[in-house]
Design an enzyme around this catalytic site. Structure first.
Site, PDB file in Angstrom:
ATOM      1  N   ASP A   1      22.400   0.441  -3.720  1.00 12.90           N
ATOM      2  CA  ASP A   1      22.927   1.301  -2.655  1.00 12.90           C
ATOM      3  C   ASP A   1      22.058   1.145  -1.409  1.00 12.90           C
ATOM      4  O   ASP A   1      20.879   0.797  -1.502  1.00 12.90           O
ATOM      5  CB  ASP A   1      22.872   2.780  -3.084  1.00 12.90           C
ATOM      6  CG  ASP A   1      23.990   3.146  -4.058  1.00 12.90           C
ATOM      7  OD1 ASP A   1      24.925   2.355  -4.250  1.00 12.90           O
ATOM      8  OD2 ASP A   1      23.905   4.257  -4.634  1.00 12.90           O
TER       9      ASP A   1
ATOM     10  N   GLN B   1      26.233  -0.971   6.095  1.00 10.54           N
ATOM     11  CA  GLN B   1      26.820   0.199   6.763  1.00 10.54           C
ATOM     12  C   GLN B   1      27.292  -0.182   8.165  1.00 10.54           C
ATOM     13  O   GLN B   1      26.478  -0.618   8.991  1.00 10.54           O
ATOM     14  CB  GLN B   1      25.748   1.297   6.880  1.00 10.54           C
ATOM     15  CG  GLN B   1      25.184   1.752   5.544  1.00 10.54           C
ATOM     16  CD  GLN B   1      23.757   2.294   5.659  1.00 10.54           C
ATOM     17  OE1 GLN B   1      22.971   1.829   6.479  1.00 10.54           O
ATOM     18  NE2 GLN B   1      23.416   3.245   4.812  1.00 10.54           N
TER      19      GLN B   1
ATOM     20  N   ARG C   1      29.241  -4.447  -0.545  1.00 11.87           N
ATOM     21  CA  ARG C   1      30.087  -3.247  -0.455  1.00 11.87           C
ATOM     22  C   ARG C   1      29.996  -2.786   1.002  1.00 11.87           C
ATOM     23  O   ARG C   1      28.888  -2.558   1.501  1.00 11.87           O
ATOM     24  CB  ARG C   1      29.573  -2.151  -1.382  1.00 11.87           C
ATOM     25  CG  ARG C   1      30.306  -0.815  -1.181  1.00 11.87           C
ATOM     26  CD  ARG C   1      29.534   0.378  -1.719  1.00 11.87           C
ATOM     27  NE  ARG C   1      29.426   0.369  -3.156  1.00 11.87           N
ATOM     28  CZ  ARG C   1      28.424   0.972  -3.817  1.00 11.87           C
ATOM     29  NH1 ARG C   1      27.461   1.597  -3.156  1.00 11.87           N
ATOM     30  NH2 ARG C   1      28.371   0.937  -5.132  1.00 11.87           N
TER      31      ARG C   1
ATOM     32  N   LYS D   1      30.851   3.006   5.834  1.00 12.35           N
ATOM     33  CA  LYS D   1      30.585   3.403   7.226  1.00 12.35           C
ATOM     34  C   LYS D   1      29.127   3.842   7.385  1.00 12.35           C
ATOM     35  O   LYS D   1      28.511   3.626   8.414  1.00 12.35           O
ATOM     36  CB  LYS D   1      31.524   4.532   7.637  1.00 12.35           C
ATOM     37  CG  LYS D   1      32.975   4.072   7.766  1.00 12.35           C
ATOM     38  CD  LYS D   1      33.856   5.167   8.348  1.00 12.35           C
ATOM     39  CE  LYS D   1      35.318   4.752   8.300  1.00 12.35           C
ATOM     40  NZ  LYS D   1      36.214   5.811   8.799  1.00 12.35           N
ATOM     41  N   GLY D   2      28.564   4.468   6.352  1.00 12.27           N
ATOM     42  CA  GLY D   2      27.176   4.948   6.424  1.00 12.27           C
ATOM     43  C   GLY D   2      27.137   6.458   6.326  1.00 12.27           C
ATOM     44  O   GLY D   2      27.811   7.151   7.088  1.00 12.27           O
ATOM     45  N   ALA D   3      26.316   6.950   5.395  1.00 11.03           N
ATOM     46  CA  ALA D   3      26.315   8.387   5.100  1.00 11.03           C
ATOM     47  C   ALA D   3      25.194   9.147   5.799  1.00 11.03           C
ATOM     48  O   ALA D   3      25.090  10.359   5.639  1.00 11.03           O
ATOM     49  CB  ALA D   3      26.192   8.584   3.586  1.00 11.03           C
TER      50      ALA D   3
ATOM     51  N   LYS E   1      32.449   8.234  16.031  1.00 12.67           N
ATOM     52  CA  LYS E   1      33.334   7.776  14.950  1.00 12.67           C
ATOM     53  C   LYS E   1      34.119   6.543  15.390  1.00 12.67           C
ATOM     54  O   LYS E   1      34.296   5.600  14.613  1.00 12.67           O
ATOM     55  CB  LYS E   1      34.286   8.909  14.531  1.00 12.67           C
ATOM     56  CG  LYS E   1      35.301   8.453  13.475  1.00 12.67           C
ATOM     57  CD  LYS E   1      36.100   9.604  12.926  1.00 12.67           C
ATOM     58  CE  LYS E   1      37.344   9.128  12.171  1.00 12.67           C
ATOM     59  NZ  LYS E   1      37.076   8.242  11.041  1.00 12.67           N
TER      60      LYS E   1
ATOM     61  N   THR F   1      35.787   3.028   1.209  1.00 13.78           N
ATOM     62  CA  THR F   1      36.173   4.017   2.220  1.00 13.78           C
ATOM     63  C   THR F   1      37.329   4.867   1.681  1.00 13.78           C
ATOM     64  O   THR F   1      38.071   4.416   0.804  1.00 13.78           O
ATOM     65  CB  THR F   1      36.615   3.328   3.534  1.00 13.78           C
ATOM     66  OG1 THR F   1      36.975   4.325   4.506  1.00 13.78           O
ATOM     67  CG2 THR F   1      37.797   2.385   3.339  1.00 13.78           C
TER      68      THR F   1
ATOM     69  N   ARG G   1      25.354  15.333   1.114  1.00 21.09           N
ATOM     70  CA  ARG G   1      25.950  14.293   1.969  1.00 21.09           C
ATOM     71  C   ARG G   1      27.476  14.388   1.936  1.00 21.09           C
ATOM     72  O   ARG G   1      28.141  14.205   2.946  1.00 21.09           O
ATOM     73  CB  ARG G   1      25.489  12.895   1.530  1.00 21.09           C
ATOM     74  CG  ARG G   1      24.053  12.579   1.940  1.00 21.09           C
ATOM     75  CD  ARG G   1      23.753  11.087   1.860  1.00 21.09           C
ATOM     76  NE  ARG G   1      23.673  10.581   0.515  1.00 21.09           N
ATOM     77  CZ  ARG G   1      22.596  10.640  -0.266  1.00 21.09           C
ATOM     78  NH1 ARG G   1      21.486  11.220   0.180  1.00 21.09           N
ATOM     79  NH2 ARG G   1      22.603  10.140  -1.483  1.00 21.09           N
ATOM     80  N   ARG G   2      28.016  14.711   0.761  1.00 19.87           N
ATOM     81  CA  ARG G   2      29.481  14.841   0.660  1.00 19.87           C
ATOM     82  C   ARG G   2      29.967  16.034   1.482  1.00 19.87           C
ATOM     83  O   ARG G   2      31.011  15.985   2.109  1.00 19.87           O
ATOM     84  CB  ARG G   2      29.928  14.994  -0.808  1.00 19.87           C
ATOM     85  CG  ARG G   2      29.514  13.869  -1.720  1.00 19.87           C
ATOM     86  CD  ARG G   2      30.130  12.529  -1.413  1.00 19.87           C
ATOM     87  NE  ARG G   2      29.655  11.748  -0.318  1.00 19.87           N
ATOM     88  CZ  ARG G   2      28.606  10.920  -0.320  1.00 19.87           C
ATOM     89  NH1 ARG G   2      27.854  10.769  -1.364  1.00 19.87           N
ATOM     90  NH2 ARG G   2      28.297  10.213   0.739  1.00 19.87           N
TER      91      ARG G   2
END
Ligand SMILES: Cc1cc2nc3c(=O)[nH]c(=O)nc-3n(C[C@H](O)[C@H](O)[C@H](O)COP(=O)(O)OP(=O)(O)OC[C@H]3O[C@@H](n4cnc5c(N)ncnc54)[C@H](O)[C@@H]3O)c2cc1C
Length: 312
Positions: free
Chosen positions: A136, A166, A187, A190-192, A204, A229, A291-292
Site C-alpha cells: 500500500d 496516487q 494499483r 486517487k490518494g487518501a 478534486k 476507485t 480515512r473512510r
C-alpha cells in the site's frame, strides 16, 4: 473525494486517544456495530469468513491486516509474525492468496533495513505459495522510500509484489512510467491523505484529471492494471479506454474497499469485469476507519448514529 480541509480534520481526529478508546470500545462490539461496515472483523477467522462471502458474489479479495506507524522494532517484528500467521490461515482456508500491507506497519519509521528484512520474511512465506503482495502507499514522506524498497526487491527477482500510485501526487505520472518499464503491477488510486501543495494537487478536479491521464497509460501500457476507485465517472472512463484500445476485460481489474459502493461492485461483476475487494481487518482499525469517514460526509453521520446507538 471529500474536501482537503476535512481530510486534514479527520487526520487530526485520528490521532485522538480518547476518541480511539471510545470507538474501539463500541465500534466492533456486535455484528451490527458501526465500524463493521468497513472493517471485516478483528480476527483472521472473521476476515476469512467475510472474504468467502465476497468470493461467493463472484469477486476476488485482497486481505489487509490493519496496522501502521509502528514505533519499535519489537512491534514491527511482531506485526511481521502476525502477517505470516495470516498468510498461513489464508492458505488453510482456501481463500484467494492476495494480501496488502503497509511498510510503516513493518517498522519503516524505526529502521529501514529491518523493514526490508521483515518484508522479505513475509515474501519468503507468501510467494512460493502463490500469493500476490501489494505494498500500500502511505502519505508522501514515504513515497520515495516505498518505491525504492519495492524496486530493490523487484530487481532481486521478487515477482509476487506490486505497488500503489496516487494520482493526487505530482510525481505519480512519472512514477507510473518507471514502474511500467519494470513490468510491475500498479494499483491506481486517487490518494487518501491530506498532502501539501508542494507535492500534491489540491482540488478534486485536478486529482480526477490526473487519475484520468494515468488510467489511460495504465490500461494501455501497464501490467495487470488495478483500477481502485468508487468513482462511477472513472470506472466508465476505464471501460471506454479499454474498449477503444482493445484491452480485454481479463487484462485489468477494478478494486473497491470492503463495504463501499457494493452496488457498483455487483454491477461490474454482472457486466463481466473482474472486481477485487480490499478486506481490512484487525484490532488496529481506527486510522483506516477515520480515512473512510474523511472521504464522505454521510459516513460521519452513520458513525455518530452508531456510537450513540451502541451507548444508549
Ligand atoms: C482497493 C483500494 C485500495 C486503496 N489503497 C490505497 C493506498 O494504498 N493508498 C492510498 O493513499 N489510498 C488508497 N485507497 C484510497 C483511495 O486513495 C481513495 O481515498 C478512495 O478510494 C476514495 O476515492 P475514490 O477514487 O473512490 O473517489 P472519490 O472521488 O473520493 O469518490 C467517488 C464516489 O465514491 C464513493 N465513495 C468514495 N469513498 C467512499 C467511502 N469512504 N464511503 C462511501 N462511499 C465512498 C462515493 O459515492 C463518492 O461520491 C485505496 C482505495 C481502494 C478502493
Amino acid at each position: 473525494m471529500f474536501g482537503s480541509a476535512s481530510k486534514a480534520v479527520f487526520h487530526l481526529i485520528a490521532r485522538s486517544r480518547t476518541l480511539k478508546r471510545l470507538a474501539s470500545r463500541y465500534g466492533m462490539r456486535k455484528p451490527s456495530s458501526f465500524a463493521r461496515r468497513f472493517i471485516a472483523g478483528e480476527t483472521a477467522a472473521e476476515a476469512i469468513e467475510a472474504a468467502r462471502a465476497v468470493e461467493s458474489r463472484g469477486m476476488t479479495v485482497t486481505m489487509d491486516l490493519l496496522g501502521e506507524s509502528i514505533t519499535s522494532l519489537d512491534k514491527a517484528d511482531a506485526a511481521t509474525r502476525d502477517y505470516i500467521a495470516v498468510v498461513d490461515a489464508m492458505i488453510a482456508s482456501g481463500v484467494e492468496r492476495n494480501i496488502s500491507l503497509k511498510l510503516t506497519q513493518l517498522g519503516l519509521d524505526v529502521d529501514k533495513a529491518n523493514t526490508v528484512d521483515n518484508l522479505r520474511k513475509i515474501l519468503e512465506r507468501a510467494e512460493p505459495a502463490g500469493f500476490f503482495v501489494r505494498i500500500d502507499m502511505e502519505n508522501s514522506p514515504y513515497t520515495e522510500v516505498t518505491l525504492e524498497i519495492f524496486e530493490t526487491l523487484w530487481r532481486h527477482g521478487h515477482r509476487g509484489i506490486g505497488v500503489v500510485l496516487q494520482s493526487a501526487l505530482h510525481r505519480s505520472e512519472q512514477d507510473l512510467q518507471t514502474v511500467n518499464a519494470l513490468g510491475a503491477r500498479v494499483r491506481l488510486v486517487k490518494g487518501a491523505y491530506k498532502e501539501p501543495k508542494a507535492v500534491a494537487h489540491q482540488t478534486k478536479a485536478e486529482v480526477d484529471a490526473a487519475y484520468a491521464r494515468m488510467l489511460k497509460t495504465l490500461i494501455t501500457k501497464g501490467h495487470d492494471a488495478a483500477i481502485a476507485t468508487h468513482d462511477p465517472a472513472m470506472i466508465e472512463l476505464a471501460r471506454t479506454i479499454a474498449r477503444d484500445h482493445h484491452v480485454a476485460p481479463d487484462r485489468f481489474e477494478f478494486q473497491m474497499l470492503y463495504g463501499v459502493r457494493r452496488d457498483l461492485q455487483a454491477m461490474l461483476v454482472k457486466a463481466g469485469y473482474r472486481v477485487r475487494v480490499y478486506v481490512p481487518f484487525g484490532r488496529e482499525w481506527f486510522p483506516y476507519f477515520m480515512r473512510r469517514l474523511g472521504e464522505r460526509p454521510a459516513n460521519v453521520m452513520f458513525a455518530i448514529r452508531g456510537i450513540f446507538g451502541e451507548r444508549g
